[in-house]
Design a protein around this motif. Structure first.
Motif, short mmCIF file in Angstrom:
data_model
loop_
_atom_site.label_atom_id
_atom_site.label_comp_id
_atom_site.label_asym_id
_atom_site.label_seq_id
_atom_site.Cartn_x
_atom_site.Cartn_y
_atom_site.Cartn_z
N GLU A 55 -13.71 53.50 -3.40
CA GLU A 55 -13.79 53.59 -1.93
C GLU A 55 -12.80 54.61 -1.35
O GLU A 55 -13.19 55.42 -0.50
N PRO A 56 -11.53 54.61 -1.78
CA PRO A 56 -10.60 55.61 -1.22
C PRO A 56 -11.07 57.04 -1.51
O PRO A 56 -11.01 57.91 -0.64
N GLU A 57 -11.55 57.27 -2.73
CA GLU A 57 -12.00 58.61 -3.10
C GLU A 57 -13.26 59.01 -2.34
O GLU A 57 -13.38 60.14 -1.84
N LEU A 58 -14.20 58.06 -2.21
CA LEU A 58 -15.46 58.36 -1.54
C LEU A 58 -15.25 58.59 -0.04
O LEU A 58 -15.86 59.50 0.56
N SER A 59 -14.39 57.79 0.58
CA SER A 59 -14.12 57.98 2.01
C SER A 59 -13.45 59.33 2.26
O SER A 59 -13.70 59.99 3.28
N LYS A 60 -12.63 59.76 1.31
CA LYS A 60 -11.98 61.07 1.43
C LYS A 60 -13.00 62.19 1.28
O LYS A 60 -12.98 63.18 2.03
N GLN A 61 -13.93 62.02 0.32
CA GLN A 61 -14.98 63.03 0.12
C GLN A 61 -15.84 63.20 1.37
O GLN A 61 -16.20 64.32 1.74
N LEU A 62 -16.16 62.07 2.01
CA LEU A 62 -17.06 62.11 3.16
C LEU A 62 -16.33 62.33 4.48
O LEU A 62 -16.96 62.54 5.52
N GLY A 63 -15.00 62.23 4.45
CA GLY A 63 -14.23 62.44 5.66
C GLY A 63 -14.40 61.34 6.69
O GLY A 63 -14.40 61.61 7.90
N VAL A 64 -14.55 60.10 6.21
CA VAL A 64 -14.73 58.96 7.12
C VAL A 64 -13.75 57.86 6.74
O VAL A 64 -13.17 57.86 5.65
N SER A 65 -13.58 56.91 7.64
CA SER A 65 -12.70 55.78 7.36
C SER A 65 -13.36 54.84 6.36
O SER A 65 -14.59 54.85 6.19
N ARG A 66 -12.56 53.99 5.73
CA ARG A 66 -13.11 53.03 4.78
C ARG A 66 -13.94 51.96 5.49
O ARG A 66 -14.86 51.39 4.91
N VAL A 67 -13.64 51.70 6.76
CA VAL A 67 -14.44 50.74 7.54
C VAL A 67 -15.86 51.27 7.69
O VAL A 67 -16.85 50.55 7.50
#
Length: 353
Positions: A32-44
């Protein structure tokens, strides 16, 4: 111009949906941390999209194994639980504790769970068509070997709850359990440490003892003698359920044990009323220790060698999801920890040290 929250969630969902449709079953997403960083969105925002995909049966989410593209469609996202439990059965009380967390965890991942007993199983073909995985209890203990053989031939992912000590089923299916022999003996070590030297052991018949605890009564007697507890070695009492009240009454009145160790929390709880009838106070006159699970609801609260059955349910759910979505062929065996849950039913002895 920045998207509104709902628009952003939809955009992330659509992006991930394309990724799922272009991927293959069992393919793992980044964390989740890596994917949210890739997409530029919050984890929520990311979790909202992942939850939608999980509810649609397109991905499987697991604490242990991460997020993967599901190999099953929503209509077949059903898990079958097969057991032989009966309400009030001292041997199978643990099943209900495990199922509670198992079902909750799978439903959160978008799966439904159906329970049945071996008696109602007729068509293996129906099971293969309607379910994508199986949680199995007790098949090796109750004469259902033909069913196990047929289930193996179906190639469905199966997790076996390894409550017995040595089980041939674990050579076929993945399993979750504990080192039952070591856990059982730790109860004696705990009571020895409290100064108990006349421990009455309330167990079952030899076949069941060997399966669950790893000891026959004779083997247990020899182990206690070797440990230097000669008095305890004389107080091993296999008591049938129907004779429990009379058998326990005779034991405490004739042998005067300073502690009782029950192979079932269900029986340990029943002993409270019997000991009261015998004018024995827990723990002032006699300590009580259960194997499997205790209870904080009893007075006094019950100490136990706690096998953590609720954790077994979570681990079984995680493992089954992994098998479904990774198509793992080799059996995976998880051995979970146990703890000594020290409550009031042994407190008096601890204070004497």
């Amino acid at each position: 111009m920045e998207s509104k929250p709902e628009q952003k969630k939809d955009a992330v969902y659509n992006h991930l949906l394309k990724r799922v449709l272009a991927g293959h079953a069992g393919e793992r997403f980044p964390s989740e941390p890596e994917l949210s960083k890739q997409l530029g969105v919050s984890r929520v925002t990311l979790r909202s999209a992942l939850q939608r995909l999980a509810a649609q049966g397109l991905i499987s989410r697991s604490h242990y194994y991460g997020t993967r593209i599901a190999s099953t469609q929503k209509h077949s996202r059903r898990i079958l639980v097969v057991h032989d439990a009966a309400a009030g059965d001292a041997i199978t009380e643990y099943i209900f504790m495990i199922l509670n967390t198992f079902e909750h965890h799978l439903r959160e991942s978008g799966y439904s769970v159906e329970n049945t007993t071996y008696t109602f199983l007729q068509s293996m073909e129906k099971i293969s068509k309607n379910f994508c995985g199986v949680l199995l209890f007790g098949a090796a203990l109750n004469g259902w070997e033909p069913f196990v053989k047929t289930l193996r031939a179906s190639h469905l992912p199966v997790v076996y709850i390894r409550e017995d000590h040595n089980c041939k089923v674990t050579s076929i299916f993945s399993s979750v359990g504990a080192d039952m022999r070591r856990a059982w003996w730790s109860g004696y070590e705990y009571l020895f440490s409290l100064g108990c030297n006349r421990i009455g052991t309330i167990c079952s018949e030899d076949a069941r003892n060997k399966q669950r605890l790893g000891y026959t009564c004779k083997e247990l007697e020899n182990a206690l003698k070797k440990a230097g507890s000669m008095e305890s070695a004389k107080l091993i009492k296999p008591i049938a359920h129907k004779d429990f009240t009379s058998g326990l009454t005779r034991l405490v009145r004739d042998e005067h044990p300073d502690a009782l160790y029950f192979y079932s929390g269900y029986l340990a709880a029943q002993s409270y009323a019997i000991l009261k009838e015998c004018s024995l106070k827990i723990p002032k006159d006699i300590a009580v220790l259960a194997f499997g699970s205790g209870s904080s609801l009893l007075t006094p609260s019950m100490s136990a060698v706690d096998l953590g059955y609720r954790h077994w349910g979570i681990a079984a759910a995680e493992l089954l999801l992994h098998l479904i979505n990774s198509q793992e062929q080799q059996p995976i065996h998880l051995t979970l920890p146990y703890t000594i849950n020290n409550k009031e039913s042994t407190l008096c002895y601890k204070l004497k040290q």
